[in-house]
Design a protein around this motif. Structure first.
Motif, PDB file in Angstrom:
ATOM      1  N   PRO A 145      38.650  15.212   2.671  1.00  0.00           N
ATOM      2  CA  PRO A 145      37.208  15.284   2.954  1.00  0.00           C
ATOM      3  C   PRO A 145      36.450  14.130   2.303  1.00  0.00           C
ATOM      4  CG  PRO A 145      37.832  16.915   1.320  1.00  0.00           C
ATOM      5  CD  PRO A 145      39.100  16.220   1.732  1.00  0.00           C
ATOM      6  N   THR A 146      35.205  13.972   2.676  1.00  0.00           N
ATOM      7  CA  THR A 146      34.374  12.928   2.079  1.00  0.00           C
ATOM      8  C   THR A 146      33.269  13.500   1.187  1.00  0.00           C
ATOM      9  OG1 THR A 146      33.031  12.862   4.085  1.00  0.00           O
ATOM     10  CG2 THR A 146      34.809  11.242   3.913  1.00  0.00           C
ATOM     11  N   ASP A 147      32.918  14.761   1.363  1.00  0.00           N
ATOM     12  CA  ASP A 147      31.917  15.411   0.522  1.00  0.00           C
ATOM     13  C   ASP A 147      32.486  15.602  -0.886  1.00  0.00           C
ATOM     14  OD1 ASP A 147      29.459  17.260   0.135  1.00  0.00           O
ATOM     15  OD2 ASP A 147      31.181  18.500  -0.453  1.00  0.00           O
ATOM     16  N   PRO A 148      31.736  15.253  -1.931  1.00  0.00           N
ATOM     17  CA  PRO A 148      32.254  15.351  -3.300  1.00  0.00           C
ATOM     18  C   PRO A 148      32.796  16.733  -3.685  1.00  0.00           C
ATOM     19  CG  PRO A 148      30.226  14.099  -3.291  1.00  0.00           C
ATOM     20  CD  PRO A 148      30.399  14.650  -1.909  1.00  0.00           C
ATOM     21  N   ALA A 150      33.771  19.141  -1.689  1.00  0.00           N
ATOM     22  CA  ALA A 150      34.940  19.412  -0.848  1.00  0.00           C
ATOM     23  C   ALA A 150      36.157  18.639  -1.354  1.00  0.00           C
ATOM     24  CB  ALA A 150      34.642  19.052   0.608  1.00  0.00           C
ATOM     25  N   LYS A 151      35.945  17.384  -1.802  1.00  0.00           N
ATOM     26  CA  LYS A 151      37.061  16.599  -2.363  1.00  0.00           C
ATOM     27  C   LYS A 151      37.595  17.247  -3.635  1.00  0.00           C
ATOM     28  CE  LYS A 151      34.979  12.531  -2.353  1.00  0.00           C
ATOM     29  NZ  LYS A 151      34.733  11.088  -2.497  1.00  0.00           N
ATOM     30  N   TYR A 181      29.593  12.253 -10.226  1.00  0.00           N
ATOM     31  CA  TYR A 181      28.753  12.944  -9.258  1.00  0.00           C
ATOM     32  C   TYR A 181      27.611  13.693  -9.944  1.00  0.00           C
ATOM     33  CZ  TYR A 181      32.021  11.663  -5.618  1.00  0.00           C
ATOM     34  OH  TYR A 181      32.792  10.945  -4.758  1.00  0.00           O
TER      35      TYR A 181
END
Length: 183
Positions: A145-148, A150-151, A181
């Protein structure tokens, strides 16, 4: 002698794909730059789009930051990731291992490394460490994934693999903090 004489162009030389990778095959070579070079090398062999490659590179850099702060690239346990990747590579019947076997063929062709014959000691070399980490994440059905958040959860589910709910929160927060983040 006339110094203005123009010399002929040298004969073209076929590029050696392993040139510049020597430091990535040194035992315990560390640092953010080394980590990035190793990740770039092992991701660039894949026949994926640039956006997929970039997402993989960013994610693997973040995993390296969380795992070791670039001090040992990835903390790959010989009894877990190393063994599982080698088991998949050496079991030609396992359908789920086909992408990993194809990836290993690319690594052999492009970088001259073979995960199926690697030793535990090879994990101390940045190129092998990054390649094993990438191969290990290839077991997951979902794309990186690319969402923090989600990663962070993807890393936890596919790398940390701990069943305790309170541990998930701790690890997800650690991932997000280490990667800037939030503070």
């Amino acid at each position: 002698a006339d110094r203005s004489e123009i010399l002929p162009d040298p004969e073209p030389v076929e590029p050696d794909v392993t040139t510049g990778l020597e430091n990535l095959l040194k035992t315990r070579e560390v640092g953010e730059n080394v980590t990035q070079q190793a990740i770039n090398a092992v991701v660039n062999v894949q026949g994926a789009s640039d956006s997929v490659k970039n997402a993989s590179k960013q994610f693997l850099m973040e995993v390296a930051k969380v795992e070791s702060d670039f001090g040992g690239i990835f903390q790959i346990r010989p009894d877990q990731a190393f063994k599982e990747v080698q088991d998949v590579l050496n079991n030609k019947e396992a359908k789920r291992g086909e992408p990993i076997r194809q990836y290993n063929e690319l690594l052999k062709k492009e970088l001259g490394i073979d995960l199926s014959t690697a030793t535990v000691e090879d994990l101390e070399k940045p190129l092998y460490s990054a390649a094993f980490s990438r191969a290990y994440f290839m077991r997951a059905a979902a794309a990186i994934p690319t969402d923090p958040v989600a990663k962070a959860n993807y890393w936890f589910d596919n790398y940390v693999q701990n069943d305790k709910p309170e541990t998930r929160n701790t690890f997800v927060i650690q991932y997000l903090r280490k990667n800037g983040y939030f503070i």
